[in-house]
Design an enzyme around this catalytic site. Structure first.
Site: not given
Lengths: 321, 321
Positions: A24, A242, A267
């Site tokens: 979702d 990240k 990626d």
């Protein structure tokens, strides 16, 4: 040794459809997924529109700390990709939120910035005082071997309670020396307290990417530019972007979704896919950016996604849900 | 585990006399041994004169790469300490000699310098071409996020066959980016060859001191400033200065003495004493600089000298040999 994680390579519309039904909340890295430099990945824009139409929540997650969310939004507008500022999470924004909400950074203390406007604008938005960064006096070359600008505590602002370091094209010795002095003063290891002079000084990196892609790149990134401070101070910073999880904490605090219903599309194995794996959310790898299929197929592959598609645009083959 | 090395604490004139008799070649670190900043260590100058009078060979060894030997000599003259340029070995000089004599660096190739006049002057003295460093075009702040100066191979000079990095108060993103590009081009891991365009690019650090002492310091040192290149390129550089042994190789090539007849006098365990220990030459620690006695007395002491005196000046108690 635990059995090596395997990935599912999705190759047809029914597999894509099943994936879309399952999740979702769709989180996206931008460069290498939605676009490459200034060129849209074919079909990516259309897939985003379809996901929105099917009621999916969309989140954009970037380690780029050089621009504020407002500036990043301009790139979406320029490329004709619909996005709202509240859907964009940059490491500069997450770092400012971390300082404010997690560390309860006192309003009478300042952040010494090694970085650009993106960090300063996000600190401003959270009402956090700052110095260094783009301030004129720190964006100069000192006369060679003249330390007079730094001596006699001129390098030290006792109201500084944190050093925040990100990508900075105006990195200078004066900034490194001032940041070093704040991070190594007596008691700097502890938390910054309100009403205190000197004492605790937090050490925060927006992200630790060794390089980043741009035309003619890769070029040395924020992780490289902050390494002198780690080497000189021997301190371990808190890293926001990240694959570190403070970024996910910031997103979850704003968006309140179930991790099991979310999927991250990226990626890069060492930032995007590792970020999702560490955070217990599903991961979809695309091959339109940095990492290659060979890196996840070998016996020694350490970071493996849950799903693989050639390009985000492939999901445009799904006509209805 | 081998038994821990122990040191002899010398405390009287007869012990000092015996030490002086035992060694013919006396190598000295400068800051913290001969002087502290701009102040001579009491008695140090007199001890040097006595050693010369007794026919000892004198060598000065410094990691300071920001100044050439000529410039360092000016400090000796200023403080009234006798010295000859041929007795001074700096990491900038040793790095230039290493490039010329050990690597046989081709005369048609260039060194890209991150560093100051000290490195450039020593490269000039060895007839080695260089760029970067103090060159005007690399001592600027690029416009933020404008990579046009670096794109389309403008960052690359194919005649560059080595990157040499030392202390640089004008460290800039443009220098880091150019050095990074040279160190990561195809074939950069191999040796630089004459008549070749691109290809091998050596990676050399003058020294890897994390900090260095100066008024108001310590300040971030050459090792800190070079860490972005190590982090971004993942390459391991050749490091010249103490405690690394290329410095000793350079001294031995010029001075031809027996290691067993030489003693190194220094104040820092991690550079000076480690340098002597690794090089199988005797070491004398003084307490007029950085390291303390407590560091060599604990059970966990990793670097221990052969001898300890409070100050080089103590040896002035020896009246005759």
């Amino acid at each position: 040794m635990p059995p090596q994680k395997t990935f599912q390579h999705l190759t047809d519309a029914s597999a894509y459809q099943k994936l879309i039904k399952q999740y979702d909340v769709w989180l996206f890295d931008c460069d290498g997924v939605l676009w490459s430099g200034d060129d849209l990945i074919p079909g990516a824009k259309e897939v985003l529109e379809k996901l929105r139409g099917w009621g999916k929540e969309i989140v954009f997650v970037t380690n780029n700390a050089s621009k504020s969310r407002k500036e990043i939004l301009k790139k979406f507008v320029k490329l004709g990709v619909r996005a709202d500022e509240t859907e964009i999470f940059s490491s500069s924004y997450a770092a400012a939120v971390y300082l404010k909400k997690v560390l309860n950074f006192p309003s009478d203390r300042k952040v010494y910035v090694i970085g650009m406007e993106g960090i300063e604008e996000e600190l401003d938005a959270e009402g956090i005082q700052h110095c260094g960064g783009t301030a004129k006096e720190d964006n100069v070359f000192l006369p060679p071997l003249d330390f007079s600008t730094l001596q006699d505590d001129k390098a030290i602002d006792p109201s500084v309670g944190a050093v925040m370091c990100g990508f900075d094209m105006h990195l200078s010795y004066i900034k490194l020396a001032k940041a070093y002095k704040h991070l190594t003063r007596p008691g700097a290891d502890g938390p910054a307290k309100a009403g205190e002079v000197g004492g605790g000084c937090h050490f925060i990196l927006t992200n630790d990417d060794s390089t980043f892609p741009a035309r003619g790149g890769p070029w040395p990134g924020a992780g490289s530019l902050s390494s002198p401070l780690l080497f000189a101070t021997k301190r371990q910073p808190t890293i926001i972007g990240k694959p570190h999880q403070h970024m996910l904490d910031t997103i979850l605090a704003a968006k309140h979704f179930e991790r099991s219903k979310a999927i991250f599309v990226g990626d890069r194995l060492d930032t995007d896919i590792d970020f999702a794996n560490r955070g217990d959310i599903a991961s979809l790898m695309v091959l339109t950016g940095i990492s290659t299929r060979a890196e996840i197929e070998g016996d020694g592959a350490e970071i493996v996604p849950d799903y693989l598609v050639e390009s985000l645009g492939d999901l445009d083959q799904v006509k209805e849900l």
